[in-house]
Design a protein around this motif. Structure first.
Motif, PDB file in Angstrom:
ATOM      1  N   LEU A  81      -6.369 -20.260   4.660  1.00  0.00           N
ATOM      2  CA  LEU A  81      -7.654 -20.302   5.051  1.00  0.00           C
ATOM      3  C   LEU A  81      -8.882 -19.729   4.347  1.00  0.00           C
ATOM      4  CD1 LEU A  81      -7.332 -22.452   8.359  1.00  0.00           C
ATOM      5  CD2 LEU A  81      -7.267 -23.396   6.325  1.00  0.00           C
ATOM      6  N   GLU A  82      -8.743 -17.941   4.387  1.00  0.00           N
ATOM      7  CA  GLU A  82      -9.395 -17.924   4.059  1.00  0.00           C
ATOM      8  C   GLU A  82      -9.076 -16.701   3.465  1.00  0.00           C
ATOM      9  OE1 GLU A  82     -11.240 -17.839   7.323  1.00  0.00           O
ATOM     10  OE2 GLU A  82     -10.240 -17.540   8.284  1.00  0.00           O
ATOM     11  N   HIS A  83      -9.360 -14.956   3.768  1.00  0.00           N
ATOM     12  CA  HIS A  83      -8.512 -13.993   3.317  1.00  0.00           C
ATOM     13  C   HIS A  83      -8.045 -13.326   4.254  1.00  0.00           C
ATOM     14  CE1 HIS A  83      -8.792 -12.057  -0.774  1.00  0.00           C
ATOM     15  NE2 HIS A  83      -7.430 -12.044  -0.091  1.00  0.00           N
ATOM     16  N   ASP A  84      -7.503 -13.035   4.725  1.00  0.00           N
ATOM     17  CA  ASP A  84      -6.101 -12.159   6.137  1.00  0.00           C
ATOM     18  C   ASP A  84      -6.864 -10.494   5.513  1.00  0.00           C
ATOM     19  OD1 ASP A  84      -4.925  -9.835   6.266  1.00  0.00           O
ATOM     20  OD2 ASP A  84      -3.725 -11.488   7.693  1.00  0.00           O
ATOM     21  N   PRO A  85      -7.856 -10.207   6.593  1.00  0.00           N
ATOM     22  CA  PRO A  85      -8.410  -8.441   6.030  1.00  0.00           C
ATOM     23  C   PRO A  85      -7.916  -7.697   5.520  1.00  0.00           C
ATOM     24  CG  PRO A  85      -8.517  -9.390   8.569  1.00  0.00           C
ATOM     25  CD  PRO A  85      -8.634 -10.414   7.550  1.00  0.00           C
ATOM     26  N   THR A  86      -6.705  -7.464   5.935  1.00  0.00           N
ATOM     27  CA  THR A  86      -5.786  -5.610   5.454  1.00  0.00           C
ATOM     28  C   THR A  86      -4.599  -6.130   4.183  1.00  0.00           C
ATOM     29  OG1 THR A  86      -5.524  -6.199   8.370  1.00  0.00           O
ATOM     30  CG2 THR A  86      -3.782  -4.728   6.507  1.00  0.00           C
ATOM     31  N   ALA A  87      -4.516  -8.403   3.852  1.00  0.00           N
ATOM     32  CA  ALA A  87      -3.847  -8.079   3.021  1.00  0.00           C
ATOM     33  C   ALA A  87      -5.461  -7.199   1.720  1.00  0.00           C
ATOM     34  CB  ALA A  87      -4.249  -9.558   2.901  1.00  0.00           C
ATOM     35  N   PHE A  88      -6.203  -7.937   1.795  1.00  0.00           N
ATOM     36  CA  PHE A  88      -7.731  -8.293   1.119  1.00  0.00           C
ATOM     37  C   PHE A  88      -7.908  -6.181   1.129  1.00  0.00           C
ATOM     38  CE2 PHE A  88     -11.729  -8.809  -0.947  1.00  0.00           C
ATOM     39  CZ  PHE A  88     -13.000  -7.954  -0.244  1.00  0.00           C
ATOM     40  N   HIS A  89      -7.748  -5.683   1.843  1.00  0.00           N
ATOM     41  CA  HIS A  89      -7.761  -3.772   2.011  1.00  0.00           C
ATOM     42  C   HIS A  89      -6.893  -3.559   0.674  1.00  0.00           C
ATOM     43  CE1 HIS A  89      -8.038  -0.373   4.382  1.00  0.00           C
ATOM     44  NE2 HIS A  89      -8.244  -0.069   3.244  1.00  0.00           N
ATOM     45  N   LEU A  90      -5.298  -4.435   1.396  1.00  0.00           N
ATOM     46  CA  LEU A  90      -4.172  -3.761  -0.103  1.00  0.00           C
ATOM     47  C   LEU A  90      -4.473  -3.919  -0.992  1.00  0.00           C
ATOM     48  CD1 LEU A  90      -2.066  -2.468   0.096  1.00  0.00           C
ATOM     49  CD2 LEU A  90      -0.580  -4.774   0.510  1.00  0.00           C
ATOM     50  N   GLU A  91      -4.863  -5.398  -1.186  1.00  0.00           N
ATOM     51  CA  GLU A  91      -4.850  -5.648  -2.653  1.00  0.00           C
ATOM     52  C   GLU A  91      -6.070  -4.970  -3.473  1.00  0.00           C
ATOM     53  OE1 GLU A  91      -5.651 -10.234  -2.087  1.00  0.00           O
ATOM     54  OE2 GLU A  91      -3.609 -10.134  -1.633  1.00  0.00           O
ATOM     55  N   SER A  92      -7.802  -4.352  -2.493  1.00  0.00           N
ATOM     56  CA  SER A  92      -8.352  -4.127  -3.086  1.00  0.00           C
ATOM     57  C   SER A  92      -8.297  -2.438  -4.070  1.00  0.00           C
ATOM     58  CB  SER A  92      -9.609  -4.004  -2.218  1.00  0.00           C
ATOM     59  OG  SER A  92     -10.146  -5.516  -2.109  1.00  0.00           O
ATOM     60  N   GLU A  93      -7.058  -1.522  -2.494  1.00  0.00           N
ATOM     61  CA  GLU A  93      -6.650  -0.576  -2.474  1.00  0.00           C
ATOM     62  C   GLU A  93      -6.156  -0.294  -4.003  1.00  0.00           C
ATOM     63  OE1 GLU A  93      -8.176   2.015  -1.142  1.00  0.00           O
ATOM     64  OE2 GLU A  93      -6.588   3.357  -1.976  1.00  0.00           O
ATOM     65  N   MET A  94      -5.091  -1.081  -4.690  1.00  0.00           N
ATOM     66  CA  MET A  94      -4.319  -1.813  -5.230  1.00  0.00           C
ATOM     67  C   MET A  94      -5.167  -1.795  -6.741  1.00  0.00           C
ATOM     68  SD  MET A  94      -0.995  -0.910  -4.208  1.00  0.00           S
ATOM     69  CE  MET A  94      -0.353  -1.017  -6.353  1.00  0.00           C
ATOM     70  N   ALA A  95      -5.866  -2.765  -6.912  1.00  0.00           N
ATOM     71  CA  ALA A  95      -6.213  -2.886  -8.278  1.00  0.00           C
ATOM     72  C   ALA A  95      -7.152  -1.758  -8.433  1.00  0.00           C
ATOM     73  CB  ALA A  95      -7.787  -3.821  -7.525  1.00  0.00           C
ATOM     74  N   LYS A  96      -7.430  -0.903  -7.499  1.00  0.00           N
ATOM     75  CA  LYS A  96      -8.343   0.939  -7.728  1.00  0.00           C
ATOM     76  C   LYS A  96      -7.414   1.435  -8.189  1.00  0.00           C
ATOM     77  CE  LYS A  96     -11.200   3.688  -4.601  1.00  0.00           C
ATOM     78  NZ  LYS A  96     -10.675   4.376  -3.719  1.00  0.00           N
ATOM     79  N   ILE A  97      -6.601   1.921  -7.072  1.00  0.00           N
ATOM     80  CA  ILE A  97      -5.382   2.750  -7.952  1.00  0.00           C
ATOM     81  C   ILE A  97      -5.869   2.316  -9.577  1.00  0.00           C
ATOM     82  CG2 ILE A  97      -2.711   3.385  -7.723  1.00  0.00           C
ATOM     83  CD1 ILE A  97      -3.094   3.465  -4.708  1.00  0.00           C
ATOM     84  N   MET A  98      -4.635   1.225  -9.995  1.00  0.00           N
ATOM     85  CA  MET A  98      -4.598   0.918 -11.024  1.00  0.00           C
ATOM     86  C   MET A  98      -5.126   0.354 -12.395  1.00  0.00           C
ATOM     87  SD  MET A  98      -1.056   0.481  -9.992  1.00  0.00           S
ATOM     88  CE  MET A  98      -0.352  -0.631 -11.139  1.00  0.00           C
ATOM     89  N   GLY A  99      -6.779   0.457 -11.586  1.00  0.00           N
ATOM     90  CA  GLY A  99      -7.622   0.821 -12.447  1.00  0.00           C
ATOM     91  C   GLY A  99      -8.129  -1.095 -12.734  1.00  0.00           C
TER      92      GLY A  99
END
Lengths: 358, 356
Positions: A34-52
């Protein structure tokens, strides 16, 4: 009698730690569809950052991560993807890119080090002038570390060169980076630099990093938007998924630094196994946490028997051929487990020697 | 101003309870791909038992539950499935059975009670004598409760009749039972009796049952063996999945017993809304309430939804004149009263404007 178990079948067997379990219990969650699970969002952002990369997407498995990546890059019917003949996507993913996604695979020989000859990759790219009979090449896939070739690492130079070939021909590049962190650690290259040339990467959290479930795909914002939709279509849209992502976030924190020691344990084990008469390990090819063991003919035993014998001692591993075994190290295998495993291998091989009057 | 949030958008919003969180943290786990995760096995066996089928398979979502079921029943290229023109599989699953599975859909009109006329179903079955130009019908799908019809229940008798029709023509029957427990409770019919005629059922645990994630497919052993393989292919093979199936087991224990009260709250809400000038509520059988905004009110659904949101009431806009609310165990009776007063406030604007 309670047996000591040393499970060397895969790094997927890692169980969640106490910290992970606590994180699972306390995770902040929402409806990720329905929207964005906040912890999923946190993980996805973190991984994106780490991977550039610009964005990330959590998925239940590496198989789904690769399936989504290939299908999004190859969204037009009549697409072809170039990948290694011995790659995980081609061998161990049920042919899903074709049976589910309608994408045609064009394999190129994987060399022992997990690479494919650049010339052979280029030769495999379909000439668009002949399109009346050809599918359209859209994508090249690499795998780093390369599982079937013993967890070998693709260098950043090689990856960049493949990226250039892709760019030159207007193709995309996807890296099956299930064990990309192992590669990064072994090569001493930051992971974002390692995958810089790639349009997308799939990264497993449930292998050496030790999370209970899942992988993350990273790529551009627009790629991830399409990926999210395809994830829903495949049935990977989970609701309060933060409980799994919370464990994955802990895994990144806790276990990334332990990979180097997994590699050390692998080298220790490899050296020890190579010294056992009847077994042969190409120790120079043990770069990360995977070891392939050849059983010499004169030993008088085969992989199946040795596997069974070792199981009696509580040592679990995988049979990968008539005379071939595989072991995988992970953070829940201790140094003393490694020593114990070595002694069991010795006993098992000696036992056979004994049986055969050697 | 901090407003209380009353989230009536869906029963999927339910958050894990303390007991679930504890269960997840202490779950016994193993690699469910290499071997079997023991907690997943427990859940799958439990669900098979409850539904009267041979085996079960945990999947990350209802969408995957249905996708796998349809594709497993229709594993030969050139297959066709008969399903309702207003069913979830057809409308809200991205057309995956076709785009991903290569299965052709043949829709039959859903009546307002969620059923399809038996005659129309039978007429939609392809005559094998025409096979040179026809796909081959292999499967009929029902949905119980039927979401788009307002959470309507299909009776055991109707289900059995469709089952007989399927058998007569050598077809399989799959029930999208995302909310099958709601149907069972509302009808007073045990779940296994309700789905007896079905070859497979997909059951959601993340909706009214309140688990954070997942569904379970149930069916014969051989069906589930094929389903397991397809689940892997689609990417739904998770490793230490017991952390989530543990929550689902708690959910089954804790929340099936609360569904009746969700239905009561839905009826309370529906009655209250029906009394408001300008709103008309479709008949309510379970936990879903559809609200029609009457023309005379001259207010769009969007306007009402926004107004409600400002007061912390979250609902779903279905069309310019239609709103949906869904009750679940984390909505209290006082939440219902609060929601009613907010609705009253929202429509009063329209009533006043129009001199009502």
């Amino acid at each position: 009698m309670v047996k000591r178990i040393v499970d060397l079948r895969s790094d997927t067997v890692t169980k969640p730690t106490e910290t992970m379990r606590a994180a699972i219990a306390d995770a902040e969650v929402g409806d990720d569809v329905l929207e964005h699970d906040p912890t999923a969002f946190h993980l996805e952002s973190e991984m994106a950052k780490i991977m550039g990369k610009e964005a990330g997407l959590f998925v239940p498995s590496g198989t789904m991560a690769n399936l989504i990546s290939v299908l999004v890059h190859c969204e037009s019917r009549g697409s072809e993807v170039i990948l290694g003949h011995n790659s995980h996507i081609h061998i161990y993913e049920n042919g899903g890119i074709s049976t589910i996604g309608g994408v045609h695979p064009r394999t190129v020989k994987n060399d022992d080090d997990g690479t494919m000859d650049i010339d052979l990759i280029e030769a495999a790219i379909r000439d668009s002038k002949e399109e009346i009979t050809f599918p359209t090449t859209r994508l090249i896939c690499l795998e780093n570390t390369h599982c079937n070739h013993g967890g070998r690492c693709l260098s950043v130079e090689y990856t960049d060169r493949v990226g250039e070939v892709a760019k030159k021909h207007g193709l995309k590049l996807h890296i099956d980076g299930a064990r990309i962190f192992n590669a990064s650690v072994a090569l001493g290259v930051p992971v974002d630099r390692l995958v810089q040339a790639a349009d997308s990467v799939s990264v497993c959290l449930s292998k050496g990093l030790g999370a209970p479930v899942g992988s993350v795909i990273v790529g551009s914002d627009s790629f991830i938007t399409k990926a999210r939709r395809l994830r829903k279509t495949l049935g990977g849209g989970m609701r309060q998924v933060g409980i799994l992502c919370a464990a994955a976030l802990v895994a990144l924190q806790e276990n990334l630094p332990k990979l180097e020691s997994d590699h050390k344990k692998a080298r220790l084990l490899a050296d020890g196994l190579n010294k056992i008469q009847g077994l042969r390990v190409n120790t120079s090819s043990v770069e990360t946490n995977i070891i392939y063991i050849e059983i010499e003919e004169f030993s008088g035993t085969k992989a199946e028997k040795l596997c069974n014998d070792l199981e009696e001692y509580g040592i679990l591993l995988m049979q990968t051929g008539l005379s071939r075994l595989r072991v995988v190290l992970h953070h829940q295998i201790s140094e003393s487990d490694v020593q114990y495993a070595l002694s069991c291998f010795q006993k098992a091989v000696n036992g056979v020697n004994h049986e055969n009057g050697n | 101003m901090v407003t209380k949030t009353v989230d009536l958008r869906s029963d999927t919003v339910t958050k894990p309870t303390e007991a679930m969180r504890t269960a997840m943290a202490t779950a016994e786990v193993d690699d469910d791909v290499l071997d079997f995760d023991p907690t997943a096995v427990r859940l799958e066996a439990e669900m098979a038992k409850i539904t009267g089928k041979e085996a079960g398979l945990f999947v990350p979502s209802g969408t995957m539950g249905n996708l796998i079921s349809v594709l497993t029943h229709c594993d030969v290229r050139g297959s066709e499935v008969i399903l309702g023109d207003n069913c979830h599989i057809f409308i809200y699953e991205n057309g995956g059975i076709s785009t991903i599975g290569g299965v052709h859909p043949r829709t039959v009109k859903n009546n307002s009670d969620g059923t399809m006329d038996l005659d129309l179903i039978e007429a939609a079955i392809r005559d094998p004598r025409g096979e040179i130009v026809y796909p081959t019908t292999r499967l009929i799908c029902l949905e119980n409760t039927h979401a788009n019809s307002g959470g309507k229940c299909l009776s055991a008798e109707y289900t059995d009749q469709v089952g007989e029709l399927a058998k007569k023509h050598g077809l399989q029957l799959h029930i999208d039972g995302a909310r099958i427990f709601n149907a069972s409770v509302a009808l007073g019919v045990p779940v296994d009796r309700l789905v007896q005629a079905a070859d497979s059922v997909s059951v959601c645990l993340s909706k009214g049952i309140g688990a954070p994630i997942g569904s379970v497919i149930v069916g014969s052993k051989s069906f589930i063996a094929k389903a397991r393989r397809l689940r892997k292919t689609l990417g739904g093979g998770m490793r230490q999945v017991g952390v989530i199936t543990a929550a689902a087991l708690v959910a089954l224990q804790e929340n099936v017993g609360k569904l009746e009260s969700d239905h009561k709250k839905a009826r309370l809400l529906a009655d209250g809304l029906n009394q408001m000038k300008g709103l008309r509520v479709d008949p309510v059988e379970t936990n879903i309430v559809y609200i029609e905004i009457e023309e005379g009110l001259h207010m769009s659904a969007a306007k009402i939804v926004k107004n409600l949101e400002e007061r912390g009431i979250l609902v779903m806009e279905i069309s310019s004149s239609r709103i949906r609310v869904v009750l679940h165990h984390q909505i209290s009776a006082s939440d219902v009263q609060y929601a009613l007063s907010c609705f009253q406030h929202a429509v009063k604007g329209g009533q006043i404007e129009n001199g009502n």
